[in-house]
Design an enzyme around this catalytic site. Sequence first.
Site, mmCIF file in Angstrom:
data_model
loop_
_atom_site.group_PDB
_atom_site.id
_atom_site.type_symbol
_atom_site.label_atom_id
_atom_site.label_comp_id
_atom_site.label_asym_id
_atom_site.label_seq_id
_atom_site.Cartn_x
_atom_site.Cartn_y
_atom_site.Cartn_z
ATOM 1 N N TYR A 204 0.834 -1.214 0.000
ATOM 2 C CA TYR A 204 0.000 0.000 0.000
ATOM 3 C C TYR A 204 0.864 1.257 0.000
ATOM 4 O O TYR A 204 0.505 2.273 -0.601
ATOM 5 C CB TYR A 204 -1.009 -0.033 1.160
ATOM 6 C CG TYR A 204 -2.191 -0.899 0.791
ATOM 7 C CD1 TYR A 204 -3.233 -0.386 0.020
ATOM 8 C CD2 TYR A 204 -2.229 -2.243 1.143
ATOM 9 C CE1 TYR A 204 -4.293 -1.192 -0.369
ATOM 10 C CE2 TYR A 204 -3.289 -3.056 0.751
ATOM 11 C CZ TYR A 204 -4.321 -2.521 -0.003
ATOM 12 O OH TYR A 204 -5.366 -3.313 -0.408
ATOM 13 N N HIS B 268 -14.881 1.644 -1.349
ATOM 14 C CA HIS B 268 -13.826 0.722 -0.913
ATOM 15 C C HIS B 268 -12.747 1.433 -0.098
ATOM 16 O O HIS B 268 -11.618 0.950 -0.025
ATOM 17 C CB HIS B 268 -13.221 0.001 -2.133
ATOM 18 C CG HIS B 268 -14.185 -0.953 -2.787
ATOM 19 N ND1 HIS B 268 -13.981 -1.476 -4.049
ATOM 20 C CD2 HIS B 268 -15.360 -1.492 -2.341
ATOM 21 C CE1 HIS B 268 -14.991 -2.282 -4.352
ATOM 22 N NE2 HIS B 268 -15.848 -2.295 -3.346
ATOM 23 N N SER C 22 -14.874 -3.470 -14.171
ATOM 24 C CA SER C 22 -15.139 -4.785 -14.764
ATOM 25 C C SER C 22 -16.486 -5.324 -14.284
ATOM 26 O O SER C 22 -16.964 -6.325 -14.812
ATOM 27 C CB SER C 22 -14.019 -5.770 -14.392
ATOM 28 O OG SER C 22 -13.902 -5.866 -12.987
HETATM 29 C C1 BJW Z 1 -11.108 1.413 -18.857
HETATM 30 C C2 BJW Z 1 -9.957 2.108 -19.133
HETATM 31 C C3 BJW Z 1 -10.130 3.398 -19.618
HETATM 32 C C4 BJW Z 1 -9.329 0.228 -18.403
HETATM 33 N N1 BJW Z 1 -11.355 3.900 -19.795
HETATM 34 N N2 BJW Z 1 -12.311 1.910 -19.035
HETATM 35 C C5 BJW Z 1 -21.799 -11.847 -4.745
HETATM 36 C C6 BJW Z 1 -21.390 -12.730 -5.717
HETATM 37 C C7 BJW Z 1 -20.077 -13.204 -5.732
HETATM 38 C C8 BJW Z 1 -19.151 -12.787 -4.775
HETATM 39 C C9 BJW Z 1 -19.549 -11.918 -3.802
HETATM 40 C C10 BJW Z 1 -20.863 -11.453 -3.802
HETATM 41 N N3 BJW Z 1 -20.997 -10.586 -2.753
HETATM 42 C C11 BJW Z 1 -19.796 -10.487 -2.126
HETATM 43 C C12 BJW Z 1 -18.904 -11.290 -2.716
HETATM 44 C C13 BJW Z 1 -17.463 -11.467 -2.307
HETATM 45 C C14 BJW Z 1 -16.540 -10.381 -2.821
HETATM 46 C C15 BJW Z 1 -16.590 -10.346 -4.348
HETATM 47 O O1 BJW Z 1 -17.192 -9.519 -4.964
HETATM 48 N N4 BJW Z 1 -15.889 -11.269 -4.978
HETATM 49 C C16 BJW Z 1 -15.877 -11.343 -6.452
HETATM 50 C C17 BJW Z 1 -14.462 -10.985 -6.950
HETATM 51 C C18 BJW Z 1 -16.295 -12.698 -6.880
HETATM 52 N N5 BJW Z 1 -16.887 -9.076 -2.266
HETATM 53 C C19 BJW Z 1 -16.478 -8.687 -1.077
HETATM 54 O O2 BJW Z 1 -15.802 -9.399 -0.365
HETATM 55 C C20 BJW Z 1 -16.906 -7.311 -0.610
HETATM 56 N N6 BJW Z 1 -17.439 -7.376 0.692
HETATM 57 C C21 BJW Z 1 -18.653 -7.921 0.954
HETATM 58 O O3 BJW Z 1 -19.353 -8.365 0.084
HETATM 59 O O4 BJW Z 1 -18.998 -7.903 2.297
HETATM 60 C C22 BJW Z 1 -20.070 -8.732 2.718
HETATM 61 C C23 BJW Z 1 -19.439 -10.067 3.042
HETATM 62 C C24 BJW Z 1 -18.703 -10.154 4.177
HETATM 63 C C25 BJW Z 1 -18.103 -11.377 4.496
HETATM 64 C C26 BJW Z 1 -18.221 -12.459 3.605
HETATM 65 C C27 BJW Z 1 -18.958 -12.318 2.444
HETATM 66 C C28 BJW Z 1 -19.571 -11.104 2.149
HETATM 67 C C29 BJW Z 1 -15.700 -6.378 -0.513
HETATM 68 C C30 BJW Z 1 -15.050 -6.128 -1.822
HETATM 69 C C31 BJW Z 1 -13.789 -5.279 -1.617
HETATM 70 C C32 BJW Z 1 -13.004 -5.108 -2.901
HETATM 71 N N7 BJW Z 1 -11.719 -4.587 -2.594
HETATM 72 C C33 BJW Z 1 -10.816 -4.228 -3.681
HETATM 73 C C34 BJW Z 1 -9.481 -3.769 -3.078
HETATM 74 C C35 BJW Z 1 -9.665 -2.367 -2.459
HETATM 75 C C36 BJW Z 1 -8.395 -1.849 -1.839
HETATM 76 C C37 BJW Z 1 -7.285 -1.689 -2.835
HETATM 77 O O5 BJW Z 1 -7.399 -0.897 -3.789
HETATM 78 O O6 BJW Z 1 -6.292 -2.374 -2.662
HETATM 79 O O7 BJW Z 1 -11.399 -3.193 -4.485
HETATM 80 S S1 BJW Z 1 -10.584 -5.564 -4.874
HETATM 81 C C38 BJW Z 1 -10.504 -4.504 -6.295
HETATM 82 O O8 BJW Z 1 -11.645 -4.780 -7.162
HETATM 83 C C39 BJW Z 1 -10.711 -3.076 -5.760
HETATM 84 C C40 BJW Z 1 -11.624 -2.487 -6.800
HETATM 85 O O9 BJW Z 1 -12.294 -1.375 -6.249
HETATM 86 C C41 BJW Z 1 -12.532 -3.647 -7.137
HETATM 87 C C42 BJW Z 1 -13.228 -3.501 -8.472
HETATM 88 O O10 BJW Z 1 -12.321 -3.493 -9.518
HETATM 89 P P1 BJW Z 1 -12.569 -2.507 -10.760
HETATM 90 O O11 BJW Z 1 -12.538 -1.116 -10.286
HETATM 91 O O12 BJW Z 1 -13.759 -2.939 -11.503
HETATM 92 O O13 BJW Z 1 -11.214 -2.718 -11.600
HETATM 93 P P2 BJW Z 1 -10.874 -3.859 -12.680
HETATM 94 O O14 BJW Z 1 -9.402 -3.876 -12.822
HETATM 95 O O15 BJW Z 1 -11.534 -5.136 -12.359
HETATM 96 O O16 BJW Z 1 -11.547 -3.348 -14.034
HETATM 97 C C43 BJW Z 1 -11.069 -2.204 -14.711
HETATM 98 C C44 BJW Z 1 -12.014 -1.951 -15.885
HETATM 99 O O17 BJW Z 1 -11.649 -0.728 -16.473
HETATM 100 C C45 BJW Z 1 -11.952 -3.018 -16.980
HETATM 101 O O18 BJW Z 1 -13.283 -3.371 -17.342
HETATM 102 C C46 BJW Z 1 -11.250 -2.298 -18.136
HETATM 103 O O19 BJW Z 1 -11.704 -2.742 -19.420
HETATM 104 C C47 BJW Z 1 -11.636 -0.870 -17.889
HETATM 105 N N8 BJW Z 1 -10.702 0.129 -18.377
HETATM 106 N N9 BJW Z 1 -8.863 1.277 -18.845
HETATM 107 C C48 BJW Z 1 -12.435 3.082 -19.499
HETATM 108 N N10 BJW Z 1 -9.048 4.161 -19.948
#
Ligand code: BJW
Length: 249
Positions: free
Chosen positions: A76, A127, A198
């Site tokens: 971080y 987040h 995503s």
């Molecule tokens: C462009 C571009 C340009 C590029 N112009 N576009 C329901 C179903 C399944 C799973 C779950 C569910 N509910 C909960 C879960 C579990 C889990 C989860 O979602 N898992 C999935 C991965 C399957 N979720 C959690 O655990 C969450 N908590 C929760 O649900 O609590 C209740 C609970 C408690 C206990 C047990 C169970 C449930 C918390 C999620 C926290 C996510 N944390 C992170 C890290 C944050 C800190 C850090 O930064 O280090 O957050 S993970 C990471 O992913 C980060 C992001 O915010 C997050 C989303 O990613 P994002 O922003 O979408 O980025 P990318 O890289 O994936 O995509 C980039 C996109 O941009 C792409 O599409 C490119 O094409 C595009 N792009 N350049 C326009 N120039």
Amino acid sequence: MCLPPRDNHLMATLPEVQDWLRNSPRIIVLSGAGMSAESGVPTFRGLDGLWRNFNPLDLATPEAFANNPTLVWEWYDWRRSLVAATHPNPGHLALAQLELQHHLTVITQNVDGLHTRAGSTHVIELHGSLWRTRCTACQSIRTNLTPKLSTLPPLCPDCGQLLRPGVVWFGENLPPMAWEASLEAIAEANLLLVIGTSGTVYPAAELVPLAKQAGAKVVEINLEETPLSPLADATLLGPGGQILPKLLQ
Ligand code: BJW
Ligand code: ZN
């Protein structure tokens, strides 16, 4: 990965989306890592994403921090220095501009603070933030971290226990007030712009079907189609930093 913008798709829908924008008093933005990609902040997934080189389970879970707080803290710390050297891009600036004409709330999954640096004032950080720490024991929160804080996790001045990054890791609940405020904003929205995510992380991605159910139009801006695309009324393919300024013209 950087695909060229598919201008044919963009031009086909741009005037229509401009019309929706003009006629939407309440606009919500849901942004993800792609929003900041053109500022030089790496995304998570995809070929150049952080998760290509780092295993999320080793870095972005509470268990990872408990097992190796120094490793997680260093990661971080590295990301803080990286983000501190970047600037808001034309996409962030366009959204700050749009707030001058509309009731606009930005719900961001990003932890980089770039929306606020661009001038957006209604920003919900789902987040958390790189610029906050939280005590692992007494939960007290500190803000305004300097980029290079220390290579070791610092101790809480209140209780002497470890401070952790103020972000939301997998398996952790989102900050309840941020989630509640997001649900309230979505319920009132006329238009949702889903930019650079995503759409694979929940519950953030759930906001998109909720907006549809509440009657909002959904416009996605991304380099490629995502699992959220079938829900969108329009998907504009291309970089946010190019499409957003065009939308506002
Ligand atoms: C462009 C571009 C340009 C590029 N112009 N576009 C329901 C179903 C399944 C799973 C779950 C569910 N509910 C909960 C879960 C579990 C889990 C989860 O979602 N898992 C999935 C991965 C399957 N979720 C959690 O655990 C969450 N908590 C929760 O649900 O609590 C209740 C609970 C408690 C206990 C047990 C169970 C449930 C918390 C999620 C926290 C996510 N944390 C992170 C890290 C944050 C800190 C850090 O930064 O280090 O957050 S993970 C990471 O992913 C980060 C992001 O915010 C997050 C989303 O990613 P994002 O922003 O979408 O980025 P990318 O890289 O994936 O995509 C980039 C996109 O941009 C792409 O599409 C490119 O094409 C595009 N792009 N350049 C326009 N120039
Ligand atoms: Zn403490």
